[in-house]
Design a protein around this motif. Structure first.
Motif, PDB file in Angstrom:
ATOM      1  N   ILE A   1     -12.537  -7.054 -22.382  1.00 23.18           N
ATOM      2  CA  ILE A   1     -11.095  -7.309 -22.373  1.00 23.18           C
ATOM      3  C   ILE A   1     -10.401  -6.196 -23.149  1.00 23.18           C
ATOM      4  CG2 ILE A   1      -9.267  -8.966 -22.966  1.00 23.18           C
ATOM      5  CD1 ILE A   1     -11.279 -11.180 -22.527  1.00 23.18           C
ATOM      6  N   VAL A   2      -9.445  -5.565 -22.482  1.00 22.17           N
ATOM      7  CA  VAL A   2      -8.777  -4.420 -23.102  1.00 22.17           C
ATOM      8  C   VAL A   2      -7.272  -4.625 -23.121  1.00 22.17           C
ATOM      9  CG1 VAL A   2     -10.560  -2.760 -22.428  1.00 22.17           C
ATOM     10  CG2 VAL A   2      -8.620  -3.158 -20.904  1.00 22.17           C
TER      11      VAL A   2
ATOM     12  N   PHE B   1      -2.749  -6.941 -20.931  1.00 22.58           N
ATOM     13  CA  PHE B   1      -4.179  -7.110 -21.124  1.00 22.58           C
ATOM     14  C   PHE B   1      -4.849  -6.953 -19.775  1.00 22.58           C
ATOM     15  CE2 PHE B   1      -2.515  -9.357 -24.762  1.00 22.58           C
ATOM     16  CZ  PHE B   1      -3.275  -8.772 -25.763  1.00 22.58           C
ATOM     17  N   ALA B   2      -6.067  -6.464 -19.763  1.00 23.31           N
ATOM     18  CA  ALA B   2      -6.804  -6.361 -18.513  1.00 23.31           C
ATOM     19  C   ALA B   2      -8.258  -6.689 -18.801  1.00 23.31           C
ATOM     20  CB  ALA B   2      -6.676  -4.965 -17.935  1.00 23.31           C
TER      21      ALA B   2
ATOM     22  N   LEU C   1     -10.310 -17.164 -15.387  1.00 20.08           N
ATOM     23  CA  LEU C   1      -9.297 -16.423 -16.148  1.00 20.08           C
ATOM     24  C   LEU C   1      -7.974 -16.435 -15.396  1.00 20.08           C
ATOM     25  CD1 LEU C   1     -11.011 -13.185 -17.478  1.00 20.08           C
ATOM     26  CD2 LEU C   1     -10.421 -15.270 -18.728  1.00 20.08           C
ATOM     27  N   LYS C   2      -6.893 -16.579 -16.153  1.00 21.03           N
ATOM     28  CA  LYS C   2      -5.573 -16.585 -15.493  1.00 21.03           C
ATOM     29  C   LYS C   2      -4.607 -15.639 -16.190  1.00 21.03           C
ATOM     30  CE  LYS C   2      -5.684 -21.152 -13.400  1.00 21.03           C
ATOM     31  NZ  LYS C   2      -6.852 -21.728 -14.122  1.00 21.03           N
ATOM     32  N   GLY C   3      -3.664 -15.128 -15.408  1.00 19.71           N
ATOM     33  CA  GLY C   3      -2.580 -14.332 -15.992  1.00 19.71           C
ATOM     34  C   GLY C   3      -3.029 -13.017 -16.580  1.00 19.71           C
ATOM     35  N   VAL C   4      -4.110 -12.459 -16.046  1.00 21.09           N
ATOM     36  CA  VAL C   4      -4.568 -11.186 -16.567  1.00 21.09           C
ATOM     37  C   VAL C   4      -5.191 -10.408 -15.410  1.00 21.09           C
ATOM     38  CG1 VAL C   4      -6.718 -12.271 -17.331  1.00 21.09           C
ATOM     39  CG2 VAL C   4      -6.062 -10.090 -18.282  1.00 21.09           C
TER      40      VAL C   4
END
Ligand code: ATP
Ligand code: MG
Length: 570
Positions: free
Chosen positions: A284-285, A291-292, A340-343
Motif C-alpha cells: 500500500i503506497v 492511496f494505491a 478493498l474499497k475506495g482505493v
C-alpha cells in the motif's frame, strides 16, 4: 612539466570516506581535494583529465552538429515555476535568495534556461532544428553524495538540448547524439553499453543510458546475449514460468486461515506449505494525493519506478502503518486485495495470470487461500510493476537475463513537448499554425566519466590511465638526480621530449627511487622513462608501459623515438 615546479601532492592513505577505488586513487594521486560533502577541487592533474575528457566531448558534439554555448549556473525561480519543476524537483534543487529576497536556484540541469533562450529567438519552422550544448558546473543536493567524482553535489556535465518540428527530426538528432556518445566513450577507451532507461525527473518518451560496467556501479542493468539491455528500473521481461501446481485441491472460494506472526511471504509460505509464487504480495503506497495498492506475485518485488510511472505520480512513498490500517482495515503485513474499497488497485500481469492464490486477509495474523484473481478481486490497472531479476526471460528472445552493475555516464532523452508546452516555446509551421517545439536532451557526466575510467583501469599499485585521459602521457624519472651524469642525461631527455611535443611530466624531485616509483605507479601515466646512475653512465634509459611495467632498455639517443612509438601503440 617538472614536478618540482608543479602542484602535486600524493597521499599515502585513502581518505576515510573513500569507498570506491576511483575515489581512493584520484584522491591519493593528488587529483582531487574534498572541500565539503560532494564538493571537490580539481587539482592540476585532475583538471587535466577533466579537460581532456571535455575536449573529446566538445569535438564529438561539434562533429555531430551541436553548437556550444554557456548558460548561467544561477537560474531564476520564475522559469522553474513556469515548467512546474519548482514544486516537483524536491530537495535536490538548491534554492537560494538574492539580496532583494528574489528566489533563484543553482542549476541542476538547464531545460528551463535553454527553452527560454530558444523561445525568445526561434519563431519559424525555418529556424529548426536547433541543437545546443554546454559543458558546465551543475549542483544537485544529492541525498547521498559519495564515491568522489561519481556522485558529487557539484559536478561538471555536458548537457545538450535539441528543438524540432517533427518526431522524425528529433529521432534523427537522437540517433546522431547516440552515435556521438559512442564515439566519446570509445575515444575514452571505456567498455560500456547503451541501455533503455526510465525518463525520471526530466520526463519524456524514449531514453537511453550509457553504462560503464563496473562492480561499484550504483545502477543495475538487465542484459541479454541478443543485445537487449535496460536499466533494471525499466527492464521488462517475457512471461514468467507459472507457479508450481497448488498442493492438493484449493478451496472453491477464499478461505481464511490463521497464520500467527507471519508477515513475510517466505514465513507464511513455509507455514502454509505453499510456494512463495502462490502468493499475492500487497503493497500500500501513498502517491501524490491518493492511496494505491500494488500487487505482485509473492516471489517478486515491486519496482517503485515502474509503479510510479503506472500511477502517473510525481511522488510515491510507502504508506505508514496507521494509513495501511485505515486503507485495508487490517494490520500491516496482512494486507490483500480481496474486499478493498475506495482505493486504486494496480496489479502486475503475472498476478492476473495466477489461477489460484493466497494473500493477506486484511486481518491481523490471517491470510486467505483459494483466491482467484478476476473473480475475488479486480484491478483498476494491470501494468508491469515487478522488478526484473537475473534469470527472468528476456523480453525479446526469452533467454535468461543477466544483471550487472553499471555506472551511468550518459543519458539521452526524447523530451517531446513537456517543456515547450509548459513554457510556450512555439514556432509557426508552413501553414502559419502555432506549434510547440519537440525537444530532446542529452547529458553526459564529465567527472563521472573520468571516475569510471579509473574504475575500469587500475591495478593494485594505482591508476593505469587510458592514454586519451591521462593527465600527462609520459613520466620521466631521474633516479638520484644529485648524480651529475643522471641529472645531465635526464635534463637533456626532458628538453628533447618537450621539443618533440610529448606531454612529459618530469620527476626531478630529490626523493628516493622507491618513492618515485610508487608515485609513478599511483598516478599512472601510460609511458615511463627512467634514467638511473648505471644507465646514465652506459648511455641507456629504461622505458616501460605503466600497463605491464616490462622494462625496455633503450639508448638515450633513441629514447624519444621509442617513447613516441610506445605511445602510438596505446
Ligand atoms: P543518477 O541516476 O546517477 O542520479 P541522473 O539520471 O540524475 O543520474 P541525468 O540527470 O541524466 O542524471 O544527468 C546526466 C549525467 O550527469 C548522468 O548521466 C551522469 O553522468 C551525470 N551526473 C548526474 N548526477 C551526477 C552526480 N551527482 N555527480 C556526478 N555526475 C552526475
Ligand atoms: Mg540523479
Amino acid at each position: 612539466m617538472r614536478w618540482s615546479r608543479y602542484f602535486l601532492y600524493t597521499l599515502r592513505d585513502n581518505p576515510a570516506d573513500a569507498e570506491v577505488i576511483s575515489h581512493q586513487l584520484l584522491a591519493r594521486a593528488g587529483m582531487i581535494d574534498k572541500l565539503a560533502a560532494g564538493i571537490y577541487t580539481y587539482l592540476p592533474l585532475g583538471w587535466r583529465s577533466i579537460e581532456k575528457t571535455a575536449r573529446i566531448v566538445r569535438e564529438e558534439m561539434g562533429a555531430a552538429g551541436s553548437v556550444e554555448l554557456s548558460m548561467p549556473c544561477v537560474q531564476p525561480a520564475e522559469l522553474w515555476q513556469e515548467s512546474g519543476r519548482w514544486q516537483h524537483y524536491g530537495k535536490e534543487l538548491l534554492r537560494i535568495k538574492d539580496r532583494h529576497d528574489r528566489e533563484f536556484c543553482f542549476g541542476p540541469t538547464h531545460e528551463e534556461v535553454i527553452t527560454d533562450a530558444v523561445r525568445r529567438r526561434v519563431t519559424s519552422y525555418r529556424q529548426l532544428p536547433a541543437n545546443l550544448f554546454q559543458i558546465q558546473t551543475k549542483f544537485r543536493d544529492e541525498i547521498r553524495p559519495r564515491f568522489g567524482l561519481m556522485r558529487g553535489r557539484e559536478f561538471i556535465m555536458k548537457d545538450a538540448y535539441s528543438f524540432h518540428t517533427s518526431g522524425e527530426s528529433l529521432d534523427q538528432t537522437y540517433r546522431a547524439m547516440e552515435a556521438a556518445y559512442r564515439r566519446v566513450f570509445d575515444r575514452c577507451r571505456l567498455s560500456y553499453t547503451a541501455v533503455e532507461a526510465d525518463t525520471g525527473n526530466i520526463g519524456g518518451s524514449e531514453s537511453h543510458e550509457f553504462m560503464v560496467l563496473a562492480s561499484t556501479g550504483e545502477d543495475a542493468v538487465a542484459a541479454c546475449e541478443c543485445g537487449y539491455g535496460a536499466n533494471v528500473e525499466k527492464a521488462t521481461t517475457g512471461a514468467l514460468a507459472s507457479p508450481p501446481p497448488w498442493p492438493g485441491t484449493p478451496p472453491a472460494k477464499p478461505e481464511e486461515v490463521h497464520t500467527p506472526g507471519t508477515t513475510s511471504v517466505p514465513d507464511v509460505a513455509a507455514f502454509l506449505r505453499l510456494d512463495p509464487a502462490h502468493f499475492i504480495k500487497t503493497m500500500i503506497v501513498e502517491s501524490d494525493a491518493e492511496f494505491a495498492v500494488a500487487l505482485v506475485r509473492g516471489d517478486d518485488e515491486v519496482n517503485e519506478i515502474k509503479l510510479k510511472n503506472a500511477l502517473g505520480a510525481a511522488h510515491l512513498q510507502l504508506a505508514s502503518e496507521a494509513k495501511v490500517e485505515q486503507v485495508s482495515g487490517g494490520a500491516m503485513g496482512f494486507s490483500g486485495p480481496v474486499g478493498l474499497k475506495g482505493v486504486r488497485v494496480v496489479a502486475d500481469p503475472e498476478v492476473m495470470r495466477m489461477v489460484v492464490a493466497a494473500t493477506g486477509a486484511n486481518r491481523a495474523d490471517h491470510h486467505l487461500v483459494g483466491v482467484v484473481p478476476g473473480r475475488d478481486f479486480t484491478a483498476d490497472l494491470v501494468a508491469d510493476i515487478r522488478a526484473a531479476r537475473a534469470g527472468d526471460p528476456c523480453p525479446r528472445c526469452g533467454r535468461p537475463l543477466v544483471v550487472k552493475r553499471g555506472i551511468e555516464v550518459g543519458h539521452i532523452f526524447k523530451l517531446g513537448t513537456k517543456y515547450s508546452k509548459a513554457m510556450a516555446c512555439n514556432y509557426l509551421d508552413e501553414n502559419g499554425g502555432m506549434q510547440p517545439m519537440i525537444m530532446g536532451c542529452y547529458g553526459l557526466g564529465v567527472g563521472r566519466t573520468v571516475a569510471a575510467a579509473v574504475e575500469q583501469n587500475h591495478d593494485d599499485a594505482g591508476i593505469v590511465w587510458p592514454r586519451p585521459l591521462a593527465p600527462f602521457e609520459v613520466e620521466l624519472i631521474a633516479l638520484n638526480p644529485d648524480v651529475p651524469a643522471v641529472r645531465d642525461a635526464a635534463e637533456k631527455l626532458y628538453a628533447e621530449l618537450v621539443a618533440a611535443g610529448v606531454e612529459v611530466f618530469y620527476d626531478d624531485r630529490d626523493e628516493r627511487p622507491g618513492v618515485k616509483f610508487n608515485d609513478a605507479d599511483l598516478i599512472g601515466f601510460p609511458v615511463r622513462v627512467v634514467v638511473g646512475k648505471k644507465g646514465a653512465e652506459q648511455g641507456q634509459a629504461e622505458l616501460s608501459l605503466r600497463r605491464d611495467r616490462v622494462k625496455i632498455p633503450t639508448p638515450l639517443g633513441e629514447a624519444v623515438a621509442k617513447a613516441k612509438e610506445l605511445l602510438a601503440g596505446l
